[in-house]
Design a protein around this motif. Structure first.
Motif, mmCIF file in Angstrom:
data_model
loop_
_atom_site.group_PDB
_atom_site.id
_atom_site.type_symbol
_atom_site.label_atom_id
_atom_site.label_comp_id
_atom_site.label_asym_id
_atom_site.label_seq_id
_atom_site.Cartn_x
_atom_site.Cartn_y
_atom_site.Cartn_z
ATOM 1 N N MET A 1 0.840 -1.173 0.000
ATOM 2 C CA MET A 1 0.000 0.000 0.000
ATOM 3 C C MET A 1 0.890 1.242 0.000
ATOM 4 O O MET A 1 1.871 1.308 0.714
ATOM 5 C CB MET A 1 -0.920 -0.021 1.215
ATOM 6 N N THR A 2 0.528 2.223 -0.793
ATOM 7 C CA THR A 2 1.274 3.476 -0.865
ATOM 8 C C THR A 2 0.989 4.323 0.359
ATOM 9 O O THR A 2 -0.148 4.432 0.806
ATOM 10 C CB THR A 2 0.871 4.252 -2.139
ATOM 11 N N ASP A 3 2.025 4.929 0.908
ATOM 12 C CA ASP A 3 1.875 5.804 2.069
ATOM 13 C C ASP A 3 1.698 7.236 1.580
ATOM 14 O O ASP A 3 2.613 7.817 1.001
ATOM 15 C CB ASP A 3 3.119 5.683 2.963
ATOM 16 N N ILE A 4 0.510 7.799 1.773
ATOM 17 C CA ILE A 4 0.264 9.182 1.355
ATOM 18 C C ILE A 4 -0.110 10.026 2.573
ATOM 19 O O ILE A 4 -0.508 9.500 3.614
ATOM 20 C CB ILE A 4 -0.837 9.272 0.274
ATOM 21 N N LYS A 5 0.046 11.334 2.448
ATOM 22 C CA LYS A 5 -0.180 12.265 3.542
ATOM 23 C C LYS A 5 -1.637 12.292 4.007
ATOM 24 O O LYS A 5 -1.915 12.326 5.192
ATOM 25 C CB LYS A 5 0.246 13.648 3.058
#
Length: 76
Positions: A1-5
């Motif tokens: 999973m991509t870590d986004i703000k």
């Protein structure tokens, strides 16, 4: 999973709430809508103003905020 703000957005589905108010409160709300229009030049229906009025009231009630924090702590 991509870590986004930005985290997952909360549920923003409106909940319809039907209430009955006494005639004097309805008149006060109608007067508020008139004064709102005179102040901002923007016609808003009472039903559109009331949720914002309730939110402002709850946000300014420190006793409610404290008690609500206690409820949240008990839910955990």
């Amino acid at each position: 999973m991509t870590d986004i703000k930005l985290g997952r957005l909360p549920d923003r589905t409106p909940v319809k709430l039907a209430i009955s108010v006494p005639p004097d409160l309805h008149l006060a709300l109608a007067d508020y809508a008139t004064i709102y229009h005179e102040t901002y030049g923007d016609d808003q229906a009472i039903a559109d103003l009331v949720p914002h009025m309730l939110s402002a009231f709850l946000a300014s009630d420190r006793g409610f905020a404290k008690a609500r924090a206690g409820l949240a702590a008990r839910r955990k």
